[in-house]
Design a protein around this motif. Sequence first.
Motif, PDB file in Angstrom:
ATOM      1  N   SER A 206       0.827  -1.195   0.000  1.00  0.00           N
ATOM      2  CA  SER A 206       0.000   0.000   0.000  1.00  0.00           C
ATOM      3  C   SER A 206       0.872   1.261   0.000  1.00  0.00           C
ATOM      4  O   SER A 206       0.675   2.189  -0.792  1.00  0.00           O
TER       5      SER A 206
ATOM      6  N   SER B 259     -10.345   1.740   5.565  1.00  0.00           N
ATOM      7  CA  SER B 259     -10.027   0.356   5.911  1.00  0.00           C
ATOM      8  C   SER B 259      -8.527   0.155   6.140  1.00  0.00           C
ATOM      9  O   SER B 259      -8.095  -0.922   6.531  1.00  0.00           O
ATOM     10  N   LEU B 260      -7.733   1.157   5.830  1.00  0.00           N
ATOM     11  CA  LEU B 260      -6.311   1.147   6.195  1.00  0.00           C
ATOM     12  C   LEU B 260      -5.981   2.488   6.830  1.00  0.00           C
ATOM     13  O   LEU B 260      -6.610   3.499   6.487  1.00  0.00           O
TER      14      LEU B 260
ATOM     15  N   ASP C 171      -4.715  -0.366  -1.658  1.00  0.00           N
ATOM     16  CA  ASP C 171      -4.647  -1.262  -0.499  1.00  0.00           C
ATOM     17  C   ASP C 171      -3.415  -2.168  -0.595  1.00  0.00           C
ATOM     18  O   ASP C 171      -2.568  -1.980  -1.483  1.00  0.00           O
ATOM     19  N   ASN C 172      -3.352  -3.153   0.249  1.00  0.00           N
ATOM     20  CA  ASN C 172      -2.136  -3.976   0.274  1.00  0.00           C
ATOM     21  C   ASN C 172      -2.071  -5.050  -0.802  1.00  0.00           C
ATOM     22  O   ASN C 172      -1.128  -5.854  -0.829  1.00  0.00           O
TER      23      ASN C 172
END
Length: 736
Positions: free
Chosen positions: A232, A667-668, A704-705
């Motif tokens: 991310s 969400s992160l 995201d990741n």
Amino acid sequence: MRLTQEQERKVESILARMTLEEKIGQTNLESPSIVGGFDVPFEELIEMLTDGRLSNEEFGKIMATSSRDYHEDDIRAGRVGAMMGDDPVKANELQKIAVEESRLGIPLLMGFDVIHGLRTVYPIAIAEAGSFDDDLFERTASMAAKESRAHGINWNFAPMLDVARDSRWGRVSEGPGEDPRLGARFARAKIRGLQGDTASDRNYVAACMKHYVAYGACESGRDYNTTMMSTSMLHNVYLEAFRAAVEEGAASAMASFNDLNGVPCSVNPYTLRTVLKDGYGMNGFVVSDANGIKECVAHGIAADEEDAGIQAMNAGLDMDMGPHIFKNYLKKAVEEGRVPMEILDDAVRRILRVKVWLGLFENPYVPEESIRTYADSNVPEEHSTLALEAAEKSLVLLKNEDNLLPLDREQKISLVGKLADSRTEIIGAWAMSWQERDCVSIREGLEKAGANVRYFACGGPEGELDSEEIRQAAEWGDVIVAVLGETDAMSGEASSRADITLPGKQRKLLKKLLKTGKKVVLVLMNGRPLALGWEDQHVPAILEGWHLGIRMGDAVAAALLGDLNPEGKVASSFPAENGIEPLYYNHPNTGRPGSRSKFTSRYLDAPFEALYPFGFGLSYTAFSYSGLKVKEEEGGGAFEITLRLANTGAREGTETVQLYLQDKAASLVRPVKELKDYMKVTLKAGEEKTVRFRLSKKDMGFYDNSGKYLLEDGLFKIFAGGSSRDCLEEEIMVKF
Ligand code: BGC
């Protein structure tokens, strides 16, 4: 880089006629070898110079008796695809061999490091980025491209796009600072400036964005060190400028030295193939950094050079800058099937594309009438004027207690510090000695501007202080201007510093000057943010000058005397003290943000905030911000953000209005704030204006990741202001 169908067909038809050896030849970036005058390999000679077995003088003598081998026979045999070079006459000679004497007549790429100007040196990137002026970024790049092409260079190892958040790293000086968005705007402008619209126009060059990727995140700011980060973070921060550069058509990229999460970037299939080529659709090629492939053996990821070469080519590295790894090992590897022919073909296709797109097949030579051997010609007037504009716009006023600046023209100025009288230091890293001829030192700048100035060396970044000169300086001047900071060799490659306060005895010099009771203005010349807590506390006025290029002296004189009003901002946060790097404004939220309270994210013995945060810079006038409004546009695709900006001071000035965003719950963990847009506004004294931004909803997401871009509904905060710290703010609910 967009090729026509006809150009793509040309690439394919050449490729179809090539032998295996000729294909491998295209992947070889050669550099002239130094021969004669010594009986050890050249590499060892360099080592001897570095470890002190050889003095500079002895090295110079050896070089004077040596000559260069340009590998003409290899060029003739099709074993060279590109050449390092900065001599237009030689470039034409070598090109002639490639075009007229090699079997397929494929022209050479001629590559060189034109980092911030060739003949005309403009500010180092960290300084220029602080002008927040996209148009300027583009114009200085096209000036550099034009000079490069006339000098026989058709491929520039620039722009450097590494996000750098640890000022101990020496290469902070070469790139656009700590922020991914500013870096992306810088990247786009530089690619446009270097490559132009029509690459076959002989005023442009192929750009080489570097260092791909995350080199700026090297652990503890130590050059060539390891890099660890989440996917991310990689996509949100370190890739943004490269993504932008590819969208703008960057013709090539250079893989960085560092390993990323355990895989060196020269052999990294994820960054090279998955992200850059398959993901972003880059159609140009990737070159290694110097010795980058070979170093994979030292990294401990390859058993030997052959293994390193095979891994690199299979991962998506197309050209070798270094000790002939592809040249020596690829043939056998392809014949044995360890490197598939399709992969080699893909590499060669990409290299040929750049050559076709550059128009090198039609125009391989520097036309006789436009050849510039810059070591003995003058800087064109319009280029020098542009270098001055760039220097003026990059100056940052950091402190100005009681409006000490600008100085009164009649005042006697004692100019102190060896850097003030230097032409060599103002051009910064990647400079060449012959560029000095057109440099204006700060001393010369003040003298030209008619200041009542006298110079007293007193001391510099290296060596001892001269107490008698300090006494004389204090006695003579009404005011002291101390020019202190770093030499050009203290930043750039292999120039990390653990202590980033003023080097040598310069703080001591300042103390002695202040003790005399005279007012002191500090002018800084440096390649990285320095730790200036003590200076900020004790010196009434500080002007950040960086290494501003050939016209630095004129720009600094104009600012000191009030002929210009500083408008630059810092593109990288300055710490108060050593020990608090990495330091950057767009830090991820923590559960306990740093504050005065003990149990928060801070040190016991150092401030938790930057001394001068990203985006900060004063002016001789003052600006006030009010009335921030955020409105969703009809259709719901974007927000319109407006505010009132007023010049409340007594003279005209230019402000960089900055727009930041924070995703309040995602969400992160997201940054406390991230730059989204900026705009320069010039206002007369007393004038007021409405400033308007448009923030597209598409620009409000994050990776995201797994490297996927997400847009998540929820609460956001909009900030607008004159630095990353001083902002108006407004919360909004967003539905995508
Ligand atoms: C540097 C690159 C540069 C290359 C060629 C390397 O040591 O890391 O930035 O382009 O040399 O000179």
